[in-house]
Design a protein around this motif. Structure first.
Motif, PDB file in Angstrom:
ATOM      1  N   GLY A  22       4.851 -43.507  -7.184  1.00 50.79           N
ATOM      2  CA  GLY A  22       5.367 -42.221  -7.539  1.00 50.79           C
ATOM      3  C   GLY A  22       5.452 -41.459  -6.520  1.00 50.79           C
ATOM      4  O   GLY A  22       5.577 -40.186  -6.377  1.00 50.79           O
ATOM      5  N   THR A  23       5.609 -42.025  -5.081  1.00 51.32           N
ATOM      6  CA  THR A  23       5.627 -41.278  -3.898  1.00 51.32           C
ATOM      7  C   THR A  23       7.016 -40.823  -3.642  1.00 51.32           C
ATOM      8  O   THR A  23       7.525 -40.057  -2.865  1.00 51.32           O
ATOM      9  CB  THR A  23       5.005 -41.937  -2.990  1.00 51.32           C
ATOM     10  N   ILE A  24       8.153 -41.856  -4.053  1.00 47.97           N
ATOM     11  CA  ILE A  24       9.395 -41.660  -3.917  1.00 47.97           C
ATOM     12  C   ILE A  24       9.990 -40.931  -5.259  1.00 47.97           C
ATOM     13  O   ILE A  24       9.985 -41.670  -6.166  1.00 47.97           O
ATOM     14  CB  ILE A  24      10.286 -42.708  -3.328  1.00 47.97           C
ATOM     15  N   SER A  25      10.545 -39.805  -5.059  1.00 49.73           N
ATOM     16  CA  SER A  25      11.290 -39.068  -6.409  1.00 49.73           C
ATOM     17  C   SER A  25      12.514 -38.442  -6.163  1.00 49.73           C
ATOM     18  O   SER A  25      12.465 -37.450  -5.699  1.00 49.73           O
ATOM     19  CB  SER A  25      10.079 -38.096  -6.859  1.00 49.73           C
ATOM     20  N   PRO A  26      13.543 -38.959  -6.834  1.00 48.72           N
ATOM     21  CA  PRO A  26      14.814 -38.398  -6.747  1.00 48.72           C
ATOM     22  C   PRO A  26      14.528 -37.004  -7.580  1.00 48.72           C
ATOM     23  O   PRO A  26      13.733 -37.046  -8.601  1.00 48.72           O
ATOM     24  CB  PRO A  26      15.898 -39.433  -7.255  1.00 48.72           C
ATOM     25  N   PHE A  27      15.480 -36.087  -7.540  1.00 49.07           N
ATOM     26  CA  PHE A  27      15.377 -34.936  -8.419  1.00 49.07           C
ATOM     27  C   PHE A  27      16.600 -34.160  -8.435  1.00 49.07           C
ATOM     28  O   PHE A  27      17.595 -34.284  -7.469  1.00 49.07           O
ATOM     29  CB  PHE A  27      14.431 -34.026  -7.791  1.00 49.07           C
ATOM     30  N   ILE A  28      16.891 -33.261  -9.516  1.00 46.07           N
ATOM     31  CA  ILE A  28      17.994 -32.367  -9.386  1.00 46.07           C
ATOM     32  C   ILE A  28      17.522 -30.972  -9.212  1.00 46.07           C
ATOM     33  O   ILE A  28      16.300 -30.768  -9.643  1.00 46.07           O
ATOM     34  CB  ILE A  28      18.696 -32.555 -10.811  1.00 46.07           C
ATOM     35  N   SER A  29      18.218 -30.030  -8.790  1.00 44.62           N
ATOM     36  CA  SER A  29      17.747 -28.767  -8.536  1.00 44.62           C
ATOM     37  C   SER A  29      18.483 -27.795  -8.834  1.00 44.62           C
ATOM     38  O   SER A  29      19.838 -28.126  -8.812  1.00 44.62           O
ATOM     39  CB  SER A  29      17.479 -28.670  -6.778  1.00 44.62           C
ATOM     40  N   ALA A  30      18.071 -26.522  -8.868  1.00 48.53           N
ATOM     41  CA  ALA A  30      18.985 -25.348  -9.421  1.00 48.53           C
ATOM     42  C   ALA A  30      18.110 -24.340  -8.666  1.00 48.53           C
ATOM     43  O   ALA A  30      16.941 -23.976  -8.670  1.00 48.53           O
ATOM     44  CB  ALA A  30      19.015 -25.196 -10.828  1.00 48.53           C
ATOM     45  N   SER A  31      18.875 -23.412  -7.837  1.00 49.95           N
ATOM     46  CA  SER A  31      18.222 -22.168  -7.204  1.00 49.95           C
ATOM     47  C   SER A  31      18.937 -21.131  -7.075  1.00 49.95           C
ATOM     48  O   SER A  31      20.360 -20.998  -7.405  1.00 49.95           O
ATOM     49  CB  SER A  31      17.944 -22.717  -5.816  1.00 49.95           C
ATOM     50  N   VAL A  32      18.349 -19.946  -6.776  1.00 46.54           N
ATOM     51  CA  VAL A  32      18.952 -18.702  -6.718  1.00 46.54           C
ATOM     52  C   VAL A  32      18.619 -18.132  -5.504  1.00 46.54           C
ATOM     53  O   VAL A  32      17.141 -17.968  -5.072  1.00 46.54           O
ATOM     54  CB  VAL A  32      18.839 -17.633  -7.809  1.00 46.54           C
ATOM     55  N   HIS A  33      19.476 -17.820  -4.517  1.00 43.16           N
ATOM     56  CA  HIS A  33      19.063 -17.248  -3.264  1.00 43.16           C
ATOM     57  C   HIS A  33      19.439 -15.804  -3.116  1.00 43.16           C
ATOM     58  O   HIS A  33      20.775 -15.396  -3.295  1.00 43.16           O
ATOM     59  CB  HIS A  33      19.937 -17.941  -2.178  1.00 43.16           C
ATOM     60  N   VAL A  34      18.558 -15.025  -2.981  1.00 41.65           N
ATOM     61  CA  VAL A  34      18.555 -13.273  -2.778  1.00 41.65           C
ATOM     62  C   VAL A  34      18.708 -13.053  -1.411  1.00 41.65           C
ATOM     63  O   VAL A  34      17.549 -13.409  -0.694  1.00 41.65           O
ATOM     64  CB  VAL A  34      17.525 -12.706  -3.598  1.00 41.65           C
ATOM     65  N   ARG A  35      19.743 -12.597  -0.849  1.00 47.77           N
ATOM     66  CA  ARG A  35      19.906 -12.339   0.568  1.00 47.77           C
ATOM     67  C   ARG A  35      20.399 -10.980   1.021  1.00 47.77           C
ATOM     68  O   ARG A  35      20.942 -10.246   0.240  1.00 47.77           O
ATOM     69  CB  ARG A  35      21.333 -13.403   0.992  1.00 47.77           C
ATOM     70  N   LYS A  36      19.404 -10.483   2.052  1.00 50.64           N
ATOM     71  CA  LYS A  36      19.807  -9.241   2.299  1.00 50.64           C
ATOM     72  C   LYS A  36      20.513  -9.297   3.845  1.00 50.64           C
ATOM     73  O   LYS A  36      19.790  -9.520   4.786  1.00 50.64           O
ATOM     74  CB  LYS A  36      18.442  -8.221   2.683  1.00 50.64           C
ATOM     75  N   PRO A  37      21.784  -8.864   3.859  1.00 50.76           N
ATOM     76  CA  PRO A  37      22.360  -8.827   5.311  1.00 50.76           C
ATOM     77  C   PRO A  37      21.804  -7.722   6.300  1.00 50.76           C
ATOM     78  O   PRO A  37      21.431  -6.673   5.535  1.00 50.76           O
ATOM     79  CB  PRO A  37      24.009  -8.674   4.948  1.00 50.76           C
ATOM     80  N   ILE A  38      21.466  -8.060   7.388  1.00 51.33           N
ATOM     81  CA  ILE A  38      20.789  -7.246   8.293  1.00 51.33           C
ATOM     82  C   ILE A  38      21.648  -6.471   9.327  1.00 51.33           C
ATOM     83  O   ILE A  38      21.948  -5.389   9.612  1.00 51.33           O
ATOM     84  CB  ILE A  38      19.553  -7.954   9.065  1.00 51.33           C
ATOM     85  N   TYR A  39      22.459  -7.543  10.166  1.00 48.09           N
ATOM     86  CA  TYR A  39      23.147  -7.171  11.264  1.00 48.09           C
ATOM     87  C   TYR A  39      24.294  -7.976  11.774  1.00 48.09           C
ATOM     88  O   TYR A  39      24.269  -9.174  11.269  1.00 48.09           O
ATOM     89  CB  TYR A  39      22.117  -6.983  12.584  1.00 48.09           C
ATOM     90  N   ILE A  40      25.479  -7.279  12.085  1.00 47.17           N
ATOM     91  CA  ILE A  40      26.569  -8.252  12.448  1.00 47.17           C
ATOM     92  C   ILE A  40      27.326  -7.698  13.716  1.00 47.17           C
ATOM     93  O   ILE A  40      27.176  -6.539  14.341  1.00 47.17           O
ATOM     94  CB  ILE A  40      27.749  -7.899  11.277  1.00 47.17           C
ATOM     95  N   TRP A  41      27.605  -8.802  14.438  1.00 46.63           N
ATOM     96  CA  TRP A  41      28.467  -8.648  15.681  1.00 46.63           C
ATOM     97  C   TRP A  41      29.835  -9.157  15.513  1.00 46.63           C
ATOM     98  O   TRP A  41      29.905 -10.415  15.130  1.00 46.63           O
ATOM     99  CB  TRP A  41      27.979  -9.730  16.915  1.00 46.63           C
ATOM    100  N   ALA A  42      30.797  -8.241  15.366  1.00 47.13           N
ATOM    101  CA  ALA A  42      32.039  -8.768  15.067  1.00 47.13           C
ATOM    102  C   ALA A  42      33.259  -8.329  16.139  1.00 47.13           C
ATOM    103  O   ALA A  42      33.113  -7.199  16.479  1.00 47.13           O
ATOM    104  CB  ALA A  42      32.437  -8.297  13.850  1.00 47.13           C
ATOM    105  N   GLU A  43      34.228  -9.207  16.377  1.00 42.88           N
ATOM    106  CA  GLU A  43      35.320  -8.877  17.266  1.00 42.88           C
ATOM    107  C   GLU A  43      36.622  -9.424  16.465  1.00 42.88           C
ATOM    108  O   GLU A  43      36.698 -10.615  16.510  1.00 42.88           O
ATOM    109  CB  GLU A  43      35.091  -9.398  18.800  1.00 42.88           C
ATOM    110  N   TYR A  44      37.637  -8.439  16.224  1.00 43.90           N
ATOM    111  CA  TYR A  44      38.967  -8.891  15.787  1.00 43.90           C
ATOM    112  C   TYR A  44      40.040  -8.185  16.548  1.00 43.90           C
ATOM    113  O   TYR A  44      39.998  -7.087  16.742  1.00 43.90           O
ATOM    114  CB  TYR A  44      38.750  -8.935  14.195  1.00 43.90           C
ATOM    115  N   ASP A  45      41.189  -8.874  16.618  1.00 44.96           N
ATOM    116  CA  ASP A  45      42.331  -8.271  17.050  1.00 44.96           C
ATOM    117  C   ASP A  45      43.355  -8.716  16.131  1.00 44.96           C
ATOM    118  O   ASP A  45      43.369  -9.897  15.495  1.00 44.96           O
ATOM    119  CB  ASP A  45      42.943  -8.540  18.450  1.00 44.96           C
ATOM    120  N   VAL A  46      44.228  -7.599  15.450  1.00 44.36           N
ATOM    121  CA  VAL A  46      45.359  -7.942  14.626  1.00 44.36           C
ATOM    122  C   VAL A  46      46.523  -7.349  14.880  1.00 44.36           C
ATOM    123  O   VAL A  46      46.701  -6.304  15.715  1.00 44.36           O
ATOM    124  CB  VAL A  46      45.135  -7.415  13.221  1.00 44.36           C
TER     125      VAL A  46
END
Length: 487
Positions: free
Chosen positions: A384-408
């Motif tokens: 019983g040490t090797i166990s396949p599994f299926i997973s379902a998850s919810v990730h709650v993310r809080k964006p903190i800081y951004i560095w961006a450069e763009y030219d259009v």
């Protein structure tokens, strides 16, 4: 009269008793009249002694008869208990609850498992090389030659012996007959030995209860070894279960007699099956992940997937709600990087007259994440040490800081326009991302696991000009692969 009797009895001790007895044996003695006068009434003294003697004999006889009666009843109960144990013990080790009340057998209760089938290896017996079955003709000829009344010539019988091997068959029959008798005697001896052993085991129960200070009633748990019906253990049910220890350190209590300590055969298998549960929840450790994500829009521009990747690093905590099913959470630091080059895309949010747009975007951002994940697995190996599994998850993310450069650059009404801009800033407090992942993985042990997941649904609440949408579109999937290391 009462006074005379009391006075007489008071003198009826010592020398007077001896003299009165002597005078009763030799009444013609001249001194007996004086003895009767000095000691009182000798006939009364002798009668009192006779009554006391008869009462003592009667009491002794009554006690002896009562003891004999109880011993007889107990012998019957011993045989009865032995018979019940022998008939109801079919497993390797059998357990019975027995009550003895005032030296007599009370109730007997067999515990579950006593009826289990006993799987024993058959006894190995030496293979005997037997002659093939003798033909009917040879049997008749051999009988003819053995008969003294037939008068056959010796030459004829010699030919019969050479052809039919009469002596060999006769010897084989003799050996088989002896073996049958020996096997029968061995079976009877085995049965008698087993009966003797089981009766000794039953008698030990009564002896154990007779030695108790308060033996009425006496309830004990008896363990029997079915192979030879020998007694393994007697446990007093009035006492709390006691864990057996080394006799050189701690002595067993006086109300508990341990005959032998035989560990159960399934103890090793039980320890193996529960080994995974010995670690107290929760497990804690390190979690790392790599992401390949898709975005539709960034900074009010429609973007086309080019180079988009991210890494996660954090602390995880996992609790198991069954052997191979768990709930995992923790806290991660997420880093994303993307490079976009686009040409011919409309500028998002502007009127449709804009055409021939082109440009590039390069950005990096940091986020904090709390994952909430369920895993449902099953064992793959016997341990019983090797166990396949299926997973379902919810990730709650809080964006903190951004560095961006763009030219259009773009063309509108036959004029050319361009933007060359850097944007380094914190995200707004109301910017959040809610991601759902589903996938599968494998636990190599409770310590190491690997899984792959993809993103079917996401909700993003970024309200500033840096929009970061996760989606599943025709360009592919947003997916992640992660590894967890627990201790």
């Amino acid at each position: 009269m009462a006074v005379m009797l009391a006075a007489t009895v008071s003198f009826a001790d010592g020398l007077c008793v001896q003299l009165c007895v002597d005078c009763s044996l030799n009444p013609e003695n001249e001194t007996c009249s004086k003895v009767d006068q000095v000691c009182g009434n000798c006939p009364v003294i002798l009668d009192s002694l006779k009554q006391d003697s008869l009462a003592a004999v009667a009491r002794a006889d009554s006690l002896e008869q009562e003891k004999a009666r109880k011993d007889s009843l107990q012998s019957i109960d011993v045989r009865k208990l032995a018979d019940i144990i022998q008939k109801n013990c079919k497993s390797d080790t059998c357990t019975f609850e027995v009550t003895v009340d005032n030296g007599q057998l009370g109730h007997i209760r067999a515990k579950k498992g006593n009826k289990a089938a006993v799987t024993k290896e058959p006894e190995q017996t030496p293979q005997e090389s037997l002659l093939p079955p003798i033909s009917e003709e040879c049997k008749n000829f051999c009988g003819l030659c053995d008969s003294e009344n037939q008068g056959e010539s010796s030459s004829t019988c010699e030919k019969v012996e050479a052809q039919c091997k009469c002596s060999a068959y006769a010897e084989q029959e003799r050996m088989l007959a002896e073996k049958a008798v020996a096997d029968s005697i061995a079976a009877v001896d085995k049965f008698l030995n087993q009966m003797q052993t089981v009766q000794a085991s039953a008698n030990s129960v009564f002896e154990f209860c007779s030695k108790k200070e308060h033996a009425e009633p006496c309830s004990v748990l008896v363990k029997i070894k079915s192979e030879d019906m020998s007694l393994i253990e007697i446990q007093d049910l009035a006492q709390k279960p006691i864990v057996e220890q080394d006799s050189t350190v701690n002595e067993a209590p006086k109300d508990s007699v341990i005959i032998a300590a035989t560990p159960a055969k399934d103890s090793v298998a039980k320890d193996s099956s529960t080994k995974l549960n010995k670690h107290a929840n929760p497990y804690m450790g390190l979690s790392i992940a790599f992401e390949s994500y898709l975005e539709k829009e960034f900074a009010n521009y429609n973007v086309h997937p080019d180079k988009q990747w991210g890494v996660n690093l954090g602390f995880m905590i996992r609790s198991y709600f069954y052997n191979w099913g768990s709930f995992q959470t923790g806290a991660n630091l997420v880093y994303h990087h993307a490079e976009y080059e686009f040409e011919g895309y409309d500028l998002y949010g502007y009127f449709s007259g804009i055409s021939n747009s082109e440009g590039g975007i390069d950005y990096h951002n940091l986020m904090l994440e709390i994952p909430l994940q369920f895993r449902f697995g099953f064992p793959l190996d016997k341990a019983g040490t090797i166990s396949p599994f299926i997973s379902a998850s919810v990730h709650v993310r809080k964006p903190i800081y951004i560095w961006a450069e763009y030219d259009v650059t773009w063309e509108w009404r036959y004029d050319d326009y361009s933007i060359d801009k850097s944007h380094n800033d914190f995200y707004a407090a109301s910017d959040w991302e809610l991601l759902t992942y589903v996938g599968f993985g494998i636990e190599l042990s409770r310590r190491v696991s690997l899984q792959w997941q993809f993103l079917p649904v996401s909700i993003v609440t970024n309200i500033d000009t840096n929009n970061n949408y996760y989606c599943d579109d025709s360009d592919g999937l947003t997916w992640r692969i992660s590894m967890d290391f627990a201790w």
